[in-house]
Design a protein around this motif. Structure first.
Motif, PDB file in Angstrom:
ATOM      1  N   ASP A 107      -3.469   8.792  -7.680  1.00 36.79           N
ATOM      2  CA  ASP A 107      -4.379   7.645  -7.681  1.00 36.79           C
ATOM      3  C   ASP A 107      -3.694   6.408  -8.241  1.00 36.79           C
ATOM      4  OD1 ASP A 107      -5.086   7.309 -10.715  1.00 36.79           O
ATOM      5  OD2 ASP A 107      -5.403   9.435 -10.340  1.00 36.79           O
ATOM      6  N   PHE A 108      -4.153   5.248  -7.784  1.00 33.91           N
ATOM      7  CA  PHE A 108      -3.635   3.945  -8.212  1.00 33.91           C
ATOM      8  C   PHE A 108      -4.806   2.976  -8.202  1.00 33.91           C
ATOM      9  CE2 PHE A 108      -1.232   6.153  -4.980  1.00 33.91           C
ATOM     10  CZ  PHE A 108      -0.014   6.444  -5.582  1.00 33.91           C
ATOM     11  N   GLY A 109      -4.817   2.022  -9.133  1.00 34.56           N
ATOM     12  CA  GLY A 109      -5.891   1.043  -9.098  1.00 34.56           C
ATOM     13  C   GLY A 109      -5.975   0.197 -10.331  1.00 34.56           C
ATOM     14  N   TRP A 137      -5.902   9.814   2.708  1.00 32.23           N
ATOM     15  CA  TRP A 137      -6.163   8.612   1.935  1.00 32.23           C
ATOM     16  C   TRP A 137      -7.656   8.421   1.682  1.00 32.23           C
ATOM     17  CZ3 TRP A 137      -2.494   5.886  -0.459  1.00 32.23           C
ATOM     18  CH2 TRP A 137      -1.180   6.020  -0.015  1.00 32.23           C
ATOM     19  N   GLY A 138      -7.971   7.936   0.479  1.00 28.75           N
ATOM     20  CA  GLY A 138      -9.354   7.652   0.126  1.00 28.75           C
ATOM     21  C   GLY A 138      -9.446   6.439  -0.783  1.00 28.75           C
ATOM     22  N   ILE A 139     -10.651   5.928  -0.949  1.00 31.08           N
ATOM     23  CA  ILE A 139     -10.900   4.773  -1.812  1.00 31.08           C
ATOM     24  C   ILE A 139     -12.100   5.073  -2.703  1.00 31.08           C
ATOM     25  CG2 ILE A 139      -9.915   3.024  -0.278  1.00 31.08           C
ATOM     26  CD1 ILE A 139     -12.743   2.443   0.727  1.00 31.08           C
ATOM     27  N   ALA A 140     -12.171   4.334  -3.807  1.00 31.41           N
ATOM     28  CA  ALA A 140     -13.314   4.455  -4.711  1.00 31.41           C
ATOM     29  C   ALA A 140     -13.597   3.104  -5.337  1.00 31.41           C
ATOM     30  CB  ALA A 140     -13.045   5.496  -5.801  1.00 31.41           C
ATOM     31  N   LEU A 192      -4.165  12.260  -1.177  1.00 27.68           N
ATOM     32  CA  LEU A 192      -4.154  13.716  -1.284  1.00 27.68           C
ATOM     33  C   LEU A 192      -2.824  14.222  -0.745  1.00 27.68           C
ATOM     34  CD1 LEU A 192      -5.943  16.186  -2.064  1.00 27.68           C
ATOM     35  CD2 LEU A 192      -6.537  16.334   0.363  1.00 27.68           C
ATOM     36  N   MET A 193      -1.882  14.470  -1.650  1.00 24.50           N
ATOM     37  CA  MET A 193      -0.541  14.903  -1.238  1.00 24.50           C
ATOM     38  C   MET A 193      -0.570  16.327  -0.706  1.00 24.50           C
ATOM     39  SD  MET A 193       3.011  14.822  -3.411  1.00 24.50           S
ATOM     40  CE  MET A 193       3.082  13.026  -3.278  1.00 24.50           C
TER      41      MET A 193
END
Length: 248
Positions: A222-224, A187-190, A214-215
Motif C-alpha cells: 500500500d501507498f498513500g 490494483w485497488g484504491i481506498a 495485491l502482489m
C-alpha cells in the motif's frame, strides 16, 4: 485496503479445498474491517510513515500490527510503532512507541454484511516524551458492508485516557468511514474520512487516500497519504507498507 473477504464467504468451501488462503489487510486506513484474517495463521502488517504536524514539526515512525485468529470469530491484535523519531524546533527524540493489545470478535450477519468488536489497552511502552505515560483503554465497534465490488467500513470507538490532563476530559470518541474497491485483479484504491471528538477540545478530522497492489494472494502493498481537515489536525502524512499472511 480490503480484499473484500465478505464477498468470498460463499466460496469458502472451494477456497479451503484448494488450500488458497488470502490476505486480509487492515492497513493503511484508520478504520478496521469487521472480519479476521485466516484462522490460526499469523498475519503481519508493517509500514513507514512521516507526519507533518506543523511547519517546524515532523514525526516519522514504523507502525506494525500482528494479527492471530485463535478461534472461530475470535482473534488477538498486537500493534504499535517499532520506532519513532520526533523533531520540533526545540529538540529531536527517538525510540520505541506504545503497544496496543486488543481482543477482537467477528460476527457475520450475511454474505455481504458483518459486525465486529474490539476491546483492549494501549500500554505505555514508549518513553513519556513519545507516548502517553499511562495505560489507555479502548473499545471499537465495526460495521462492514459489501455493495457489489465496493467495500464500506464504519468504525465508532471510545478511548479512556490513563493520564488525566488538567481541565480535559479523559474520554475520546473516534470515528472513521472508509470505502475501498479493487478495480483490477491486482490494483485497488481506498478513501477514508476519520476524526476524534472530545469535550473541551477542538475536533480533529482528516482524509486518507491510498493505492494498493495485491502482489500475491498472501501479500498486499500500500501507498498513500492523509490531509488534515481542521487547524488542530496534522497537516499531512505520507506512508507505505505491506500486509503479509504467513501461510505454508
Amino acid at each position: 485496503m480490503r480484499f473484500h473477504p465478505l464477498l468470498f464467504i460463499s466460496l469458502i468451501p472451494f477456497i479451503a479445498h484448494a488450500e488458497q488462503l488470502t490476505v486480509t489487510p487492515y492497513r493503511p486506513t484508520v478504520s478496521n474491517p469487521a472480519e479476521l484474517s485466516a484462522l490460526r495463521h499469523l498475519e503481519v502488517e508493517f509500514g513507514a510513515q512521516s507526519n507533518q504536524p506543523g511547519m517546524q514539526e515532523e514525526r516519522n515512525s514504523l507502525p506494525f500490527l500482528l494479527k492471530y485468529p485463535f478461534a472461530d470469530q475470535w482473534g488477538l491484535l498486537v500493534g504499535g510503532e517499532a520506532w519513532i523519531k520526533s523533531r520540533s524546533a526545540d529538540e529531536t527524540i527517538s525510540g520505541f512507541g506504545n503497544t496496543s493489545v486488543l481482543l477482537k470478535h467477528y460476527y457475520p450477519i450475511n454474505p455481504t454484511l458483518a459486525v465486529g468488536f474490539e476491546a483492549g489497552a494501549v500500554l505505555p511502552s514508549a518513553r513519556q516524551s513519545l507516548g502517553q505515560g499511562r495505560t489507555d483503554y479502548l473499545a471499537n465497534f465495526i460495521v462492514s458492508q459489501d455493495i457489489s465490488d465496493l467495500r464500506i467500513d464504519v468504525n465508532a470507538g471510545l478511548t479512556r485516557k490513563g493520564l488525566k490532563e488538567d481541565d480535559l476530559d479523559r474520554y475520546r470518541y473516534n470515528w472513521a468511514i472508509a470505502a475501498s474497491q479493487m478495480f483490477t485483479e491486482h490494483w485497488g484504491i481506498a478513501g477514508e474520512f476519520s476524526g476524534v471528538l472530545a469535550q473541551q477540545q477542538k475536533p480533529t478530522s482528516q482524509f486518507l487516500a491510498s493505492l494498493n497492489y495485491l502482489m500475491t494472494p498472501q501479500l498486499m502493498l500500500d501507498f498513500g497519504g492523509t490531509a488534515g481537515m481542521t487547524r488542530v489536525t496534522d497537516n499531512y502524512t505520507v506512508f507505505a507498507g505491506f500486509t503479509l499472511l504467513i501461510a505454508p
